[in-house]
Scaffold this active site. Structure first.
Site, PDB file in Angstrom:
ATOM      1  N   CYS A  66      -0.848 -14.613  12.169  1.00 48.02           N
ATOM      2  CA  CYS A  66      -0.482 -14.068  10.685  1.00 48.02           C
ATOM      3  C   CYS A  66       1.752 -13.904  11.247  1.00 48.02           C
ATOM      4  CB  CYS A  66      -0.641 -12.721  10.281  1.00 48.02           C
ATOM      5  SG  CYS A  66      -0.160 -12.729   8.695  1.00 48.02           S
ATOM      6  N   CYS A  70       3.458  -6.479  10.595  1.00 46.74           N
ATOM      7  CA  CYS A  70       2.536  -5.000  10.724  1.00 46.74           C
ATOM      8  C   CYS A  70       2.261  -4.509  12.129  1.00 46.74           C
ATOM      9  CB  CYS A  70       1.295  -5.224   9.827  1.00 46.74           C
ATOM     10  SG  CYS A  70       1.415  -6.162   8.048  1.00 46.74           S
ATOM     11  N   CYS A  73      -0.990  -4.170  13.083  1.00 47.92           N
ATOM     12  CA  CYS A  73      -2.495  -5.309  13.344  1.00 47.92           C
ATOM     13  C   CYS A  73      -2.639  -5.994  14.340  1.00 47.92           C
ATOM     14  CB  CYS A  73      -1.965  -6.088  11.796  1.00 47.92           C
ATOM     15  SG  CYS A  73      -2.839  -6.918  11.568  1.00 47.92           S
ATOM     16  N   CYS A 110     -15.646  -9.042   0.613  1.00 42.71           N
ATOM     17  CA  CYS A 110     -14.565  -8.658   0.456  1.00 42.71           C
ATOM     18  C   CYS A 110     -14.109  -9.777   1.488  1.00 42.71           C
ATOM     19  CB  CYS A 110     -13.592  -7.985   0.536  1.00 42.71           C
ATOM     20  SG  CYS A 110     -12.073  -7.489   0.558  1.00 42.71           S
ATOM     21  N   CYS A 142     -14.215 -10.384  -3.595  1.00 45.58           N
ATOM     22  CA  CYS A 142     -12.852  -9.736  -3.995  1.00 45.58           C
ATOM     23  C   CYS A 142     -11.887 -10.577  -2.173  1.00 45.58           C
ATOM     24  CB  CYS A 142     -12.967  -8.245  -3.172  1.00 45.58           C
ATOM     25  SG  CYS A 142     -11.473  -7.372  -2.425  1.00 45.58           S
ATOM     26  N   CYS A 202      -6.918  -3.439  -6.106  1.00 46.43           N
ATOM     27  CA  CYS A 202      -7.886  -2.096  -4.864  1.00 46.43           C
ATOM     28  C   CYS A 202      -6.543  -2.401  -4.207  1.00 46.43           C
ATOM     29  CB  CYS A 202      -8.582  -3.301  -4.038  1.00 46.43           C
ATOM     30  SG  CYS A 202     -10.032  -1.985  -2.907  1.00 46.43           S
ATOM     31  N   ARG A 274     -12.560   4.353  -1.186  1.00 43.28           N
ATOM     32  CA  ARG A 274     -13.079   4.095  -0.312  1.00 43.28           C
ATOM     33  C   ARG A 274     -13.286   4.003   1.440  1.00 43.28           C
ATOM     34  NH1 ARG A 274     -12.284  -0.956  -1.765  1.00 43.28           N
ATOM     35  NH2 ARG A 274     -14.089  -0.673  -3.292  1.00 43.28           N
TER      36      ARG A 274
HETATM   37  N1  SAM Z   1      -3.074 -10.163   5.272  1.00 44.68           N
HETATM   38  C1  SAM Z   1      -3.099  -9.269   3.955  1.00 44.68           C
HETATM   39  C2  SAM Z   1      -2.383  -7.790   3.746  1.00 44.68           C
HETATM   40  O1  SAM Z   1      -1.292  -7.685   4.238  1.00 44.68           O
HETATM   41  O2  SAM Z   1      -2.716  -8.155   2.411  1.00 44.68           O
HETATM   42  C3  SAM Z   1      -4.752  -8.914   4.044  1.00 44.68           C
HETATM   43  C4  SAM Z   1      -5.677  -8.765   5.402  1.00 44.68           C
HETATM   44  S1  SAM Z   1      -4.948  -7.017   6.211  1.00 44.68           S
HETATM   45  C5  SAM Z   1      -5.666  -6.679   7.488  1.00 44.68           C
HETATM   46  C6  SAM Z   1      -5.839  -5.746   5.232  1.00 44.68           C
HETATM   47  C7  SAM Z   1      -5.277  -4.503   5.484  1.00 44.68           C
HETATM   48  O3  SAM Z   1      -5.759  -3.766   6.703  1.00 44.68           O
HETATM   49  C8  SAM Z   1      -4.411  -3.488   5.451  1.00 44.68           C
HETATM   50  O4  SAM Z   1      -3.294  -3.260   4.566  1.00 44.68           O
HETATM   51  C9  SAM Z   1      -4.672  -2.416   5.958  1.00 44.68           C
HETATM   52  O5  SAM Z   1      -4.610  -2.465   5.480  1.00 44.68           O
HETATM   53  C10 SAM Z   1      -5.618  -2.706   6.806  1.00 44.68           C
HETATM   54  N2  SAM Z   1      -5.635  -2.303   8.635  1.00 44.68           N
HETATM   55  C11 SAM Z   1      -5.305  -3.284   8.876  1.00 44.68           C
HETATM   56  N3  SAM Z   1      -5.577  -3.279  10.358  1.00 44.68           N
HETATM   57  C12 SAM Z   1      -5.707  -2.102  10.757  1.00 44.68           C
HETATM   58  C13 SAM Z   1      -5.642  -0.789  11.545  1.00 44.68           C
HETATM   59  N4  SAM Z   1      -5.732  -1.283  12.864  1.00 44.68           N
HETATM   60  N5  SAM Z   1      -6.409  -0.345  11.098  1.00 44.68           N
HETATM   61  C14 SAM Z   1      -6.597   0.552  10.033  1.00 44.68           C
HETATM   62  N6  SAM Z   1      -6.390  -0.014   9.035  1.00 44.68           N
HETATM   63  C15 SAM Z   1      -6.072  -1.378   9.163  1.00 44.68           C
HETATM   64  C1  DTB Z   2      -8.178  -2.938   3.706  1.00 48.19           C
HETATM   65  O1  DTB Z   2      -7.767  -1.585   3.269  1.00 48.19           O
HETATM   66  N1  DTB Z   2      -9.348  -2.343   4.643  1.00 48.19           N
HETATM   67  C2  DTB Z   2     -10.050  -3.333   5.244  1.00 48.19           C
HETATM   68  C3  DTB Z   2      -9.773  -4.497   3.551  1.00 48.19           C
HETATM   69  N2  DTB Z   2      -9.215  -3.442   3.106  1.00 48.19           N
HETATM   70  C4  DTB Z   2      -9.638  -6.244   4.172  1.00 48.19           C
HETATM   71  C5  DTB Z   2      -9.504  -4.372   6.951  1.00 48.19           C
HETATM   72  C6  DTB Z   2      -9.826  -2.701   7.102  1.00 48.19           C
HETATM   73  C7  DTB Z   2      -9.266  -3.731   8.736  1.00 48.19           C
HETATM   74  C8  DTB Z   2      -9.295  -3.079  10.001  1.00 48.19           C
HETATM   75  C9  DTB Z   2      -9.165  -4.049  11.575  1.00 48.19           C
HETATM   76  C10 DTB Z   2      -9.355  -5.195  11.679  1.00 48.19           C
HETATM   77  O2  DTB Z   2     -11.364  -5.143  11.197  1.00 48.19           O
HETATM   78  O3  DTB Z   2      -8.649  -5.684  11.923  1.00 48.19           O
HETATM   79 FE1  SF4 Z   3      -0.973 -10.094   8.687  1.00 49.17          FE
HETATM   80 FE2  SF4 Z   3      -2.145  -8.518  10.011  1.00 49.17          FE
HETATM   81 FE3  SF4 Z   3       0.321  -7.832   8.155  1.00 49.17          FE
HETATM   82 FE4  SF4 Z   3      -1.847  -8.755   7.113  1.00 49.17          FE
HETATM   83  S1  SF4 Z   3      -1.802  -7.190   8.060  1.00 49.17           S
HETATM   84  S2  SF4 Z   3       0.211  -9.556   6.838  1.00 49.17           S
HETATM   85  S3  SF4 Z   3      -3.324  -9.612   8.334  1.00 49.17           S
HETATM   86  S4  SF4 Z   3       0.363  -8.947  10.232  1.00 49.17           S
END
Ligand code: SAM
Ligand code: DTB
Ligand code: SF4
Length: 348
Positions: A66, A70, A73, A110, A142, A202, A274
């Site tokens: 991606c 973030c 991530c 989801c 979702c 959500c 959630r």
């Molecule tokens: N790329 C899309 C976005 O950013 O909207 C969707 C996927 S993103 C992985 C969904 C959510 O997962 C993020 O907004 C964040 O709140 C959560 N998330 C991602 N990595 C995480 C982590 N290491 N610990 C906790 N929450 C995480």
């Molecule tokens: C959200 O708020 N948490 C979920 C879902 N929406 C998509 C994702 C959590 C991801 C946690 C880190 C991972 O497993 O990569």
């Molecule tokens: Fe990309 Fe991860 Fe950010 Fe979602 S949370 S936009 S997957 S870098």
């Protein structure tokens, strides 16, 4: 079931359109913890059946690579997490996973893609087929695919999408410490399109990013002012991923997590709250306290998107020992008006 006077009174109070200021919200957040949890529990019982737990399942249909930055991530190309980039999954493989999830008792599926935004074309068409397939299976579909245009939101709606996940993640003030490749207003724009086309929103956040208490309050305040309020509010606890700038973050005090959940419940009485990322390292006692404070949804299974999750055995044992039952899919109204006080239980 009949309602007792106290429940009726709380019901009236919480049915009125709340108009808390940011200051009010901070005051609520700082109440003595057990008072706060008690009030949240009361609000929860007016609007939801406290025995019910929504079980959701996540699947990463397109992992890694991606271009957003973030800081938390595992899937960002700007971080050094050891994660292989994968291509968009095939529809049949996704539906196979959905079927397994349904069999295990999950009602919401989801699908997440590590895209900054949706691009029109074959990949998006394939995601629309996934949404149709999951919906036809009788599960709530979702998606979380990054930013959307209004037209793309309309197409998802036509395909049967129930909900779209798009988190605000933290406060507006702290946002640029977490991600610099997009703005808070970009997030709000997608959320607006979803509301306009009638897809449930959500939206929630992550705790433990290094934000201050003020930032947590501000996030909860902003979420509660979305119009309509989000259908569900995921509360993620940071999962520190090696190779990300946040790998060494100090874990957040668990009572701050409980406070955030209780405040979310009080400010957004009808939303599903959630417990999302981070449950693997949270004790069952703290999770039970979160349920008391109004959390009524969890992600089940061994895996979230790319990191590990508690697994079905742990969750089933937890729910069973607490006497909780899975919630049915496609519930429109959450007004159960369940009163568990002695007088009414006897009268019922
Ligand atoms: N790329 C899309 C976005 O950013 O909207 C969707 C996927 S993103 C992985 C969904 C959510 O997962 C993020 O907004 C964040 O709140 C959560 N998330 C991602 N990595 C995480 C982590 N290491 N610990 C906790 N929450 C995480
Ligand atoms: C959200 O708020 N948490 C979920 C879902 N929406 C998509 C994702 C959590 C991801 C946690 C880190 C991972 O497993 O990569
Ligand atoms: Fe990309 Fe991860 Fe950010 Fe979602 S949370 S936009 S997957 S870098």
């Amino acid at each position: 079931m009949k309602m007792c006077e106290t429940t009726k009174k709380i019901g009236k109070k919480t049915d009125m359109k709340q108009d808390y200021s940011l200051k009010d919200v901070h005051k609520i957040y700082l109440r003595p913890l057990l008072d706060l949890v008690f009030e949240a529990a009361q609000v929860h019982r007016v609007h939801h059946n406290p025995q019910e737990m929504q079980i959701c399942t996540l699947l990463s249909v397109k992992t890694g690579g991606c271009s957003e930055d973030c800081g938390y991530c595992s899937q960002s190309i700007h971080n050094d997490a050891e994660l292989d980039k994968e291509r968009l999954m095939k529809v049949d493989d996704v539906l196979e996973e959905a079927r397994k999830a349904k069999e295990a008792g999950s009602t919401r599926f989801c699908m997440g893609a590590a895209w900054p935004r949706v691009l029109d074309g074959r990949a998006f068409e394939r995601v629309l087929d996934m949404v149709k397939g999951v919906t036809d299976m009788g599960m709530e579909a979702c998606c979380t695919l990054g930013m959307l245009t209004r037209e793309q939101a309309e197409k998802l709606k036509e395909a049967g999408l129930q909900t779209y996940n798009h988190n605000l993640d933290t406060s507006r003030e702290f946002y640029d410490k977490v991600v610099t490749t997009r703005t808070y207003d970009d997030r709000l724009e997608t959320i607006n399109y979803l509301a306009e086309v009638g897809i449930d929103v959500c939206s929630g956040g992550i705790l433990g990013l290094g934000e201050s208490q003020k930032d947590r309050v501000s996030l909860l305040y902003t979420l509660s002012k979305l119009d309509p309020q989000p259908e569900s509010v995921p509360i993620n606890m940071l999962v520190p991923v090696e190779g990300t700038p946040m790998e060494g973050n100090e874990p957040l005090d668990i009572f701050e997590w409980i406070r955030a959940i209780a405040v979310a419940r009080i400010l957004m009485p009808k939303s599903m709250v959630r417990l999302s990322a981070g449950r693997l390292t949270i004790s069952k006692e703290a999770q039970a306290m979160a349920f008391l404070a109004g959390a009524n949804s969890i992600f089940s299974g061994e895996k979230l998107l790319t990191t590990s999750n508690s697994g079905d055995a742990f969750d089933q044992a937890l729910l069973e020992s607490l006497g909780m039952i899975p919630r049915k899919p496609f519930k429109e109204e959450h007004h159960h008006h369940v009163c568990t006080c002695k007088k009414n239980t006897e009268a019922a």
